[in-house]
Design an enzyme around this catalytic site. Sequence first.
Site, PDB file in Angstrom:
ATOM      1  N   SER A 127       0.753  -1.196  -0.283  1.00 50.87           N
ATOM      2  CA  SER A 127      -0.060   0.131  -0.156  1.00 50.87           C
ATOM      3  C   SER A 127       0.981   1.179  -0.024  1.00 50.87           C
ATOM      4  CB  SER A 127      -0.853  -0.015   1.178  1.00 50.87           C
ATOM      5  OG  SER A 127      -1.590   1.275   1.367  1.00 50.87           O
ATOM      6  N   TYR A 174      -2.446  -0.396  10.359  1.00 50.98           N
ATOM      7  CA  TYR A 174      -2.375  -0.383   9.062  1.00 50.98           C
ATOM      8  C   TYR A 174      -1.109  -0.107   8.420  1.00 50.98           C
ATOM      9  CZ  TYR A 174      -3.993  -0.963   4.052  1.00 50.98           C
ATOM     10  OH  TYR A 174      -4.079  -1.128   2.730  1.00 50.98           O
TER      11      TYR A 174
HETATM   12  N1  NAD Z   1      -8.709  -0.606  -1.262  1.00 51.69           N
HETATM   13  C1  NAD Z   1      -7.673   0.383  -0.953  1.00 51.69           C
HETATM   14  O1  NAD Z   1      -7.772   1.509  -1.106  1.00 51.69           O
HETATM   15  C2  NAD Z   1      -6.175  -0.115  -0.810  1.00 51.69           C
HETATM   16  C3  NAD Z   1      -5.162   0.614  -1.004  1.00 51.69           C
HETATM   17  C4  NAD Z   1      -3.883   0.151  -0.893  1.00 51.69           C
HETATM   18  C5  NAD Z   1      -3.744  -1.187  -0.651  1.00 51.69           C
HETATM   19  N2  NAD Z   1      -4.618  -2.053  -0.590  1.00 51.69           N
HETATM   20  C6  NAD Z   1      -4.571  -3.661  -0.228  1.00 51.69           C
HETATM   21  O2  NAD Z   1      -5.049  -4.369  -1.427  1.00 51.69           O
HETATM   22  C7  NAD Z   1      -5.101  -5.611  -0.807  1.00 51.69           C
HETATM   23  C8  NAD Z   1      -6.687  -5.891  -1.290  1.00 51.69           C
HETATM   24  O3  NAD Z   1      -7.398  -4.984  -0.668  1.00 51.69           O
HETATM   25  P1  NAD Z   1      -8.797  -4.797  -1.092  1.00 51.69           P
HETATM   26  O4  NAD Z   1      -9.247  -3.216  -1.411  1.00 51.69           O
HETATM   27  O5  NAD Z   1      -9.121  -5.424  -2.600  1.00 51.69           O
HETATM   28  O6  NAD Z   1      -9.712  -5.141  -0.158  1.00 51.69           O
HETATM   29  P2  NAD Z   1     -11.026  -6.320   0.234  1.00 51.69           P
HETATM   30  O7  NAD Z   1     -11.551  -6.170   1.296  1.00 51.69           O
HETATM   31  O8  NAD Z   1     -12.026  -5.781  -1.118  1.00 51.69           O
HETATM   32  O9  NAD Z   1     -10.595  -7.686  -0.436  1.00 51.69           O
HETATM   33  C9  NAD Z   1      -9.469  -8.416   0.569  1.00 51.69           C
HETATM   34  C10 NAD Z   1      -9.802  -9.840   0.359  1.00 51.69           C
HETATM   35  O10 NAD Z   1      -8.891 -10.556   1.186  1.00 51.69           O
HETATM   36  C11 NAD Z   1      -9.652 -11.500   1.965  1.00 51.69           C
HETATM   37  N3  NAD Z   1      -8.918 -11.995   3.189  1.00 51.69           N
HETATM   38  C12 NAD Z   1      -8.855 -11.032   4.349  1.00 51.69           C
HETATM   39  N4  NAD Z   1      -8.176 -11.673   5.146  1.00 51.69           N
HETATM   40  C13 NAD Z   1      -7.886 -12.995   4.626  1.00 51.69           C
HETATM   41  C14 NAD Z   1      -7.076 -14.046   5.174  1.00 51.69           C
HETATM   42  N5  NAD Z   1      -6.809 -14.178   6.613  1.00 51.69           N
HETATM   43  N6  NAD Z   1      -6.993 -15.228   4.354  1.00 51.69           N
HETATM   44  C15 NAD Z   1      -7.511 -15.333   3.123  1.00 51.69           C
HETATM   45  N7  NAD Z   1      -8.205 -13.944   2.593  1.00 51.69           N
HETATM   46  C16 NAD Z   1      -8.367 -13.003   3.286  1.00 51.69           C
HETATM   47  C17 NAD Z   1     -10.919 -11.030   2.199  1.00 51.69           C
HETATM   48  O11 NAD Z   1     -11.959 -11.906   2.284  1.00 51.69           O
HETATM   49  C18 NAD Z   1     -11.262 -10.262   0.806  1.00 51.69           C
HETATM   50  O12 NAD Z   1     -11.814 -10.941   0.086  1.00 51.69           O
HETATM   51  C19 NAD Z   1      -4.965  -5.872   0.782  1.00 51.69           C
HETATM   52  O13 NAD Z   1      -3.705  -5.860   0.811  1.00 51.69           O
HETATM   53  C20 NAD Z   1      -5.077  -4.106   1.034  1.00 51.69           C
HETATM   54  O14 NAD Z   1      -4.354  -3.605   2.147  1.00 51.69           O
HETATM   55  C21 NAD Z   1      -6.116  -1.562  -0.738  1.00 51.69           C
END
Ligand code: NAD
Length: 264
Positions: free
Chosen positions: A126, A139
């Site tokens: 991130s 986070y």
């Molecule tokens: N959305 C944002 O603004 C953003 C920005 C930067 C980084 N990210 C990172 O991107 C990645 C994906 O995030 P997203 O926005 O798609 O979120 P999201 O919540 O839409 O998807 C995350 C997925 O991870 C799964 N998950 C959570 N814990 C888990 C576990 N212990 N084992 C297996 N699966 C698990 C959840 O069930 C979910 O389907 C994350 O690492 C997040 O930190 C997101």
Amino acid sequence: MVITGAGSGIGAAMAEALAGRGARLLLNDLDSAAVAAVAGRIGAEYLAGDVTNPADVGRLVDAATASMGGIDLFCANAGVALPGSLDPDVFETSWHVNVMSHVHAARALLPGWLAAGRGRFLATVSAAGLLTMPGNAPYSVTKHAALGFAEWLRITYAHRGITVQALCPQGVRTPMLERADPRSAAVLTEGSITAEDVATAVLTGLAGNEFLILPHPEVGGRAARRGTDRDGWLAAMNRAQQRLEAAFPDPAVPDPAVPEGSAR
Ligand SMILES: NC(=O)c1ccc[n+]([C@@H]2O[C@H](COP(=O)([O-])OP(=O)(O)OC[C@H]3O[C@@H](n4cnc5c(N)ncnc54)[C@H](O)[C@@H]3O)[C@@H](O)[C@H]2O)c1
């Protein structure tokens, strides 16, 4: 190829983009129904499991190796952003999902990759790992740790054929953003992009070997400023924090360090 957390958001978009390029995929998520739906849509295999559990990660790596003859790309994408900046339990959970899951994956992958002399590990970190996330200490801290682990992996194994890359988006319009408290949502929404935009940046990044994949190019400039003028950057971030407090005086999840009823 394996993608964790592929039942939603960025993981699902990466799965769709890679499948569109003809990749064979094994998708993982804690949410079995969600990952089954994504896999069904794109004709991929899936194995539900918890990436914080080394046995589940081992099963994922073994299943992918058995069905595809090896793993050319492992996307350690599952992550959580939980409210509660000074809550030890939130730190604990965030540490296991955002950091230790990458360690478990590396432990399972490296023997095969080192024997073959090739492998690619993409850590979804991130911009919070390069900069910080106002309003969310667990986070920010765990994403810094995930970036540190990815750097360590790259330094340690680059000359043995292992490519390690770190995906560092800022706000992405996924369910994670939809669940965010008003202050975090305000930070993430400004300049936010879609999960499909991130997946496009990933395809470009995977075609090269640069360590950082930055779907928001401005993040690179901010990280450079943090590196060269730490005090100026910290002061600017504090001003941003003050603007957030003025705009959202009642955060949905109060900072536990602030006694109830005290003025902010
Ligand atoms: N959305 C944002 O603004 C953003 C920005 C930067 C980084 N990210 C990172 O991107 C990645 C994906 O995030 P997203 O926005 O798609 O979120 P999201 O919540 O839409 O998807 C995350 C997925 O991870 C799964 N998950 C959570 N814990 C888990 C576990 N212990 N084992 C297996 N699966 C698990 C959840 O069930 C979910 O389907 C994350 O690492 C997040 O930190 C997101």
